[in-house]
Design a protein around this motif. Structure first.
Motif, PDB file in Angstrom:
ATOM      1  N   LEU A   1       0.818  -1.209   0.000  1.00  0.00           N
ATOM      2  CA  LEU A   1       0.000   0.000   0.000  1.00  0.00           C
ATOM      3  C   LEU A   1       0.855   1.264   0.000  1.00  0.00           C
ATOM      4  O   LEU A   1       0.513   2.250  -0.665  1.00  0.00           O
ATOM      5  CB  LEU A   1      -0.946  -0.010   1.198  1.00  0.00           C
ATOM      6  CG  LEU A   1      -1.971  -1.149   1.216  1.00  0.00           C
ATOM      7  CD1 LEU A   1      -2.842  -1.061   2.462  1.00  0.00           C
ATOM      8  CD2 LEU A   1      -2.835  -1.126  -0.035  1.00  0.00           C
ATOM      9  N   VAL A   2       1.953   1.247   0.716  1.00  0.00           N
ATOM     10  CA  VAL A   2       2.856   2.402   0.720  1.00  0.00           C
ATOM     11  C   VAL A   2       3.452   2.613  -0.668  1.00  0.00           C
ATOM     12  O   VAL A   2       3.535   3.747  -1.163  1.00  0.00           O
ATOM     13  CB  VAL A   2       3.968   2.214   1.775  1.00  0.00           C
ATOM     14  CG1 VAL A   2       5.051   3.277   1.610  1.00  0.00           C
ATOM     15  CG2 VAL A   2       3.377   2.287   3.181  1.00  0.00           C
ATOM     16  N   GLU A   3       3.855   1.537  -1.313  1.00  0.00           N
ATOM     17  CA  GLU A   3       4.427   1.642  -2.657  1.00  0.00           C
ATOM     18  C   GLU A   3       3.418   2.244  -3.635  1.00  0.00           C
ATOM     19  O   GLU A   3       3.750   3.136  -4.427  1.00  0.00           O
ATOM     20  CB  GLU A   3       4.861   0.264  -3.145  1.00  0.00           C
ATOM     21  CG  GLU A   3       5.459   0.268  -4.549  1.00  0.00           C
ATOM     22  CD  GLU A   3       5.843  -1.125  -5.036  1.00  0.00           C
ATOM     23  OE1 GLU A   3       6.200  -1.239  -6.232  1.00  0.00           O
ATOM     24  OE2 GLU A   3       5.791  -2.078  -4.239  1.00  0.00           O
ATOM     25  N   ILE A   4       2.180   1.780  -3.565  1.00  0.00           N
ATOM     26  CA  ILE A   4       1.146   2.261  -4.494  1.00  0.00           C
ATOM     27  C   ILE A   4       0.800   3.718  -4.214  1.00  0.00           C
ATOM     28  O   ILE A   4       0.716   4.539  -5.145  1.00  0.00           O
ATOM     29  CB  ILE A   4      -0.107   1.380  -4.389  1.00  0.00           C
ATOM     30  CG1 ILE A   4       0.186  -0.036  -4.920  1.00  0.00           C
ATOM     31  CG2 ILE A   4      -1.276   1.998  -5.158  1.00  0.00           C
ATOM     32  CD1 ILE A   4      -0.861  -1.066  -4.551  1.00  0.00           C
ATOM     33  N   THR A   5       0.582   4.053  -2.960  1.00  0.00           N
ATOM     34  CA  THR A   5       0.177   5.427  -2.634  1.00  0.00           C
ATOM     35  C   THR A   5       1.310   6.415  -2.868  1.00  0.00           C
ATOM     36  O   THR A   5       1.063   7.563  -3.260  1.00  0.00           O
ATOM     37  CB  THR A   5      -0.339   5.523  -1.194  1.00  0.00           C
ATOM     38  OG1 THR A   5       0.621   4.965  -0.277  1.00  0.00           O
ATOM     39  CG2 THR A   5      -1.664   4.772  -1.045  1.00  0.00           C
ATOM     40  N   ASP A   6       2.544   6.000  -2.672  1.00  0.00           N
ATOM     41  CA  ASP A   6       3.674   6.879  -3.005  1.00  0.00           C
ATOM     42  C   ASP A   6       3.743   7.111  -4.515  1.00  0.00           C
ATOM     43  O   ASP A   6       3.977   8.224  -4.987  1.00  0.00           O
ATOM     44  CB  ASP A   6       4.992   6.273  -2.516  1.00  0.00           C
ATOM     45  CG  ASP A   6       5.254   6.522  -1.037  1.00  0.00           C
ATOM     46  OD1 ASP A   6       4.554   7.372  -0.442  1.00  0.00           O
ATOM     47  OD2 ASP A   6       6.161   5.873  -0.476  1.00  0.00           O
ATOM     48  N   LYS A   7       3.540   6.055  -5.282  1.00  0.00           N
ATOM     49  CA  LYS A   7       3.590   6.150  -6.741  1.00  0.00           C
ATOM     50  C   LYS A   7       2.532   7.116  -7.276  1.00  0.00           C
ATOM     51  O   LYS A   7       2.777   7.871  -8.210  1.00  0.00           O
ATOM     52  CB  LYS A   7       3.369   4.754  -7.339  1.00  0.00           C
ATOM     53  CG  LYS A   7       3.534   4.680  -8.849  1.00  0.00           C
ATOM     54  CD  LYS A   7       3.087   3.305  -9.372  1.00  0.00           C
ATOM     55  CE  LYS A   7       3.793   2.163  -8.671  1.00  0.00           C
ATOM     56  NZ  LYS A   7       3.391   0.834  -9.229  1.00  0.00           N
ATOM     57  N   LEU A   8       1.360   7.112  -6.620  1.00  0.00           N
ATOM     58  CA  LEU A   8       0.244   7.925  -7.095  1.00  0.00           C
ATOM     59  C   LEU A   8       0.086   9.224  -6.305  1.00  0.00           C
ATOM     60  O   LEU A   8      -0.853   9.981  -6.545  1.00  0.00           O
ATOM     61  CB  LEU A   8      -1.055   7.118  -7.022  1.00  0.00           C
ATOM     62  CG  LEU A   8      -1.085   5.840  -7.873  1.00  0.00           C
ATOM     63  CD1 LEU A   8      -2.386   5.068  -7.644  1.00  0.00           C
ATOM     64  CD2 LEU A   8      -0.921   6.174  -9.352  1.00  0.00           C
TER      65      LEU A   8
ATOM     66  N   MET B   1     -13.932  -7.372   1.818  1.00  0.00           N
ATOM     67  CA  MET B   1     -12.637  -6.725   1.606  1.00  0.00           C
ATOM     68  C   MET B   1     -12.235  -6.734   0.139  1.00  0.00           C
ATOM     69  O   MET B   1     -12.629  -7.600  -0.636  1.00  0.00           O
ATOM     70  CB  MET B   1     -11.540  -7.405   2.439  1.00  0.00           C
ATOM     71  CG  MET B   1     -11.467  -6.890   3.861  1.00  0.00           C
ATOM     72  SD  MET B   1      -9.866  -7.209   4.633  1.00  0.00           S
ATOM     73  CE  MET B   1     -10.156  -8.831   5.295  1.00  0.00           C
ATOM     74  N   LEU B   2     -11.408  -5.750  -0.211  1.00  0.00           N
ATOM     75  CA  LEU B   2     -10.831  -5.678  -1.558  1.00  0.00           C
ATOM     76  C   LEU B   2      -9.566  -6.515  -1.606  1.00  0.00           C
ATOM     77  O   LEU B   2      -8.704  -6.410  -0.724  1.00  0.00           O
ATOM     78  CB  LEU B   2     -10.495  -4.222  -1.899  1.00  0.00           C
ATOM     79  CG  LEU B   2      -9.823  -3.972  -3.253  1.00  0.00           C
ATOM     80  CD1 LEU B   2     -10.810  -4.212  -4.390  1.00  0.00           C
ATOM     81  CD2 LEU B   2      -9.277  -2.540  -3.320  1.00  0.00           C
ATOM     82  N   HIS B   3      -9.436  -7.344  -2.635  1.00  0.00           N
ATOM     83  CA  HIS B   3      -8.189  -8.091  -2.800  1.00  0.00           C
ATOM     84  C   HIS B   3      -7.061  -7.102  -3.081  1.00  0.00           C
ATOM     85  O   HIS B   3      -7.210  -6.170  -3.877  1.00  0.00           O
ATOM     86  CB  HIS B   3      -8.305  -9.098  -3.939  1.00  0.00           C
ATOM     87  CG  HIS B   3      -7.239 -10.148  -3.920  1.00  0.00           C
ATOM     88  ND1 HIS B   3      -5.906  -9.868  -4.154  1.00  0.00           N
ATOM     89  CD2 HIS B   3      -7.310 -11.482  -3.658  1.00  0.00           C
ATOM     90  CE1 HIS B   3      -5.199 -10.977  -4.055  1.00  0.00           C
ATOM     91  NE2 HIS B   3      -6.028 -11.978  -3.753  1.00  0.00           N
ATOM     92  N   LEU B   4      -5.941  -7.295  -2.425  1.00  0.00           N
ATOM     93  CA  LEU B   4      -4.805  -6.393  -2.554  1.00  0.00           C
ATOM     94  C   LEU B   4      -4.363  -6.222  -4.005  1.00  0.00           C
ATOM     95  O   LEU B   4      -3.883  -5.148  -4.397  1.00  0.00           O
ATOM     96  CB  LEU B   4      -3.636  -6.914  -1.697  1.00  0.00           C
ATOM     97  CG  LEU B   4      -2.446  -5.990  -1.495  1.00  0.00           C
ATOM     98  CD1 LEU B   4      -2.860  -4.673  -0.846  1.00  0.00           C
ATOM     99  CD2 LEU B   4      -1.387  -6.693  -0.629  1.00  0.00           C
ATOM    100  N   ASN B   5      -4.548  -7.253  -4.812  1.00  0.00           N
ATOM    101  CA  ASN B   5      -4.137  -7.179  -6.219  1.00  0.00           C
ATOM    102  C   ASN B   5      -4.885  -6.106  -7.007  1.00  0.00           C
ATOM    103  O   ASN B   5      -4.418  -5.656  -8.053  1.00  0.00           O
ATOM    104  CB  ASN B   5      -4.360  -8.532  -6.908  1.00  0.00           C
ATOM    105  CG  ASN B   5      -3.383  -9.594  -6.454  1.00  0.00           C
ATOM    106  OD1 ASN B   5      -2.416  -9.300  -5.760  1.00  0.00           O
ATOM    107  ND2 ASN B   5      -3.642 -10.832  -6.812  1.00  0.00           N
ATOM    108  N   TYR B   6      -6.058  -5.726  -6.533  1.00  0.00           N
ATOM    109  CA  TYR B   6      -6.897  -4.771  -7.262  1.00  0.00           C
ATOM    110  C   TYR B   6      -6.771  -3.342  -6.733  1.00  0.00           C
ATOM    111  O   TYR B   6      -7.397  -2.428  -7.268  1.00  0.00           O
ATOM    112  CB  TYR B   6      -8.367  -5.189  -7.188  1.00  0.00           C
ATOM    113  CG  TYR B   6      -8.638  -6.588  -7.685  1.00  0.00           C
ATOM    114  CD1 TYR B   6      -8.003  -7.077  -8.822  1.00  0.00           C
ATOM    115  CD2 TYR B   6      -9.526  -7.428  -7.029  1.00  0.00           C
ATOM    116  CE1 TYR B   6      -8.243  -8.352  -9.289  1.00  0.00           C
ATOM    117  CE2 TYR B   6      -9.777  -8.710  -7.481  1.00  0.00           C
ATOM    118  CZ  TYR B   6      -9.132  -9.173  -8.610  1.00  0.00           C
ATOM    119  OH  TYR B   6      -9.373 -10.452  -9.069  1.00  0.00           O
ATOM    120  N   PHE B   7      -5.976  -3.157  -5.698  1.00  0.00           N
ATOM    121  CA  PHE B   7      -5.916  -1.853  -5.036  1.00  0.00           C
ATOM    122  C   PHE B   7      -5.354  -0.766  -5.953  1.00  0.00           C
ATOM    123  O   PHE B   7      -5.917   0.327  -6.059  1.00  0.00           O
ATOM    124  CB  PHE B   7      -5.076  -1.954  -3.757  1.00  0.00           C
ATOM    125  CG  PHE B   7      -5.126  -0.725  -2.899  1.00  0.00           C
ATOM    126  CD1 PHE B   7      -6.155  -0.530  -2.000  1.00  0.00           C
ATOM    127  CD2 PHE B   7      -4.137   0.243  -2.989  1.00  0.00           C
ATOM    128  CE1 PHE B   7      -6.204   0.607  -1.197  1.00  0.00           C
ATOM    129  CE2 PHE B   7      -4.179   1.382  -2.202  1.00  0.00           C
ATOM    130  CZ  PHE B   7      -5.219   1.559  -1.301  1.00  0.00           C
TER     131      PHE B   7
END
Length: 272
Positions: A39-46, A249-255
């Motif tokens: 989640l940190v990687e994705i939110t930092d990227k965006l 819950m949302l699968h992490l792959n779709y976050f």
């Protein structure tokens, strides 16, 4: 509230919504760190401001034999490790007055569960820690009535308060989101939409809450479109085997895909 008062929160100049996301419950250190890293990687990227979410215990379960936690201190230490490892703020639920002071030693945001948001002593205990307080709107409450819960925090000389809509009871076993409530509650405080809990189907005869995860994207898109300041999403790399709330819950792959779509909507909304 000013989001700058949330310790270690980043990307506040991006114009994006913020996200509270993570597993429903802390099941162990490895799973928490694995989810947080993604989640940190994705939110930092965006460039999305991010708060890691995880309940250190689950007190409001349907059955007495349902998973309630791995131990209070053990789970709270894992939340602290997530914060220190990834330099992100954390949020957890509290259920008793005593929980407030204990959890405040480990996390940055104290969350009042929807079932308990009318409990004045609990709200005051959370406010008196000086931490940011997230008040989840009761499933039985109108958006307008949340101003009184917010005022309880303000009356404790704590301006760091936000409110979260998590749907309204529709009959016995379903929830609906009244999007009129978002602009209404924004008059009182920073307002978040809890996407995954809004899709719960509680009170099942089996004693295990059901859900509609297929509708997560729909609910989240609408929330951003009507101006929610933040989005709350529970996510897991194996929802089917999660120990709590796996059904919605949302699968992490779709976050990441969902976040990209929501960022695009927010960018469009910002042009109006």
């Amino acid at each position: 509230m000013n989001l700058q008062n949330v310790p270690n929160i980043k990307h506040l100049d991006s114009g994006n919504f913020f996200v509270l996301a993570g597993p429903c419950a802390i099941e162990g250190e490895e799973m928490a760190l694995r989810i947080a890293e993604n989640l940190v990687e994705i939110t930092d990227k965006l460039a999305i401001p991010y708060v890691f979410k995880g309940s250190f215990k689950k007190a409001n379960r349907s059955r007495i034999d349902s998973f309630s936690g791995i131990g209070d201190e053990k789970a709270l230490k894992i939340l602290r490790k997530v914060s220190e490892t990834f330099n992100v703020p954390t949020v957890t639920d509290i259920h008793t007055n005593e929980d407030a002071a204990m959890a405040a030693e480990y996390v940055d945001v104290l969350q009042i569960p929807a079932f308990l948001v009318r409990q004045t002593d609990l709200v005051v205990a959370a406010a008196n820690t000086g931490k940011v307080v997230n008040l989840k709107k009761g499933q039985f409450m109108s958006p307008e009535s949340m101003k009184h819960a917010v005022q309880k925090v303000l009356d404790c000389n704590n301006e760091n308060v936000m409110v979260t809509d998590r749907g309204t009871m529709f009959g016995y076993q379903d929830m609906i989101v009244d999007y009129r409530g978002i602009p209404t509650m924004k008059q009182f405080a920073t307002t978040v939409l809890d996407v995954t809990h809004s899709l719960q189907q509680p009170n099942q005869t089996a004693g295990v809450t059901g859900g509609r995860p297929d509708m997560i994207e729909t609910i989240a898109k609408a929330g951003i479109a009507v101006g929610a300041d933040g989005i709350f999403i529970e996510t897991h790399f194996d929802p089917a085997n999660a120990k709590s709330d796996g059904a919605n819950m949302l699968h992490l792959n779709y976050f990441e895909d969902l976040m990209r779509k929501l960022v695009a909507i927010r960018q469009t909304i910002n042009t109006f």
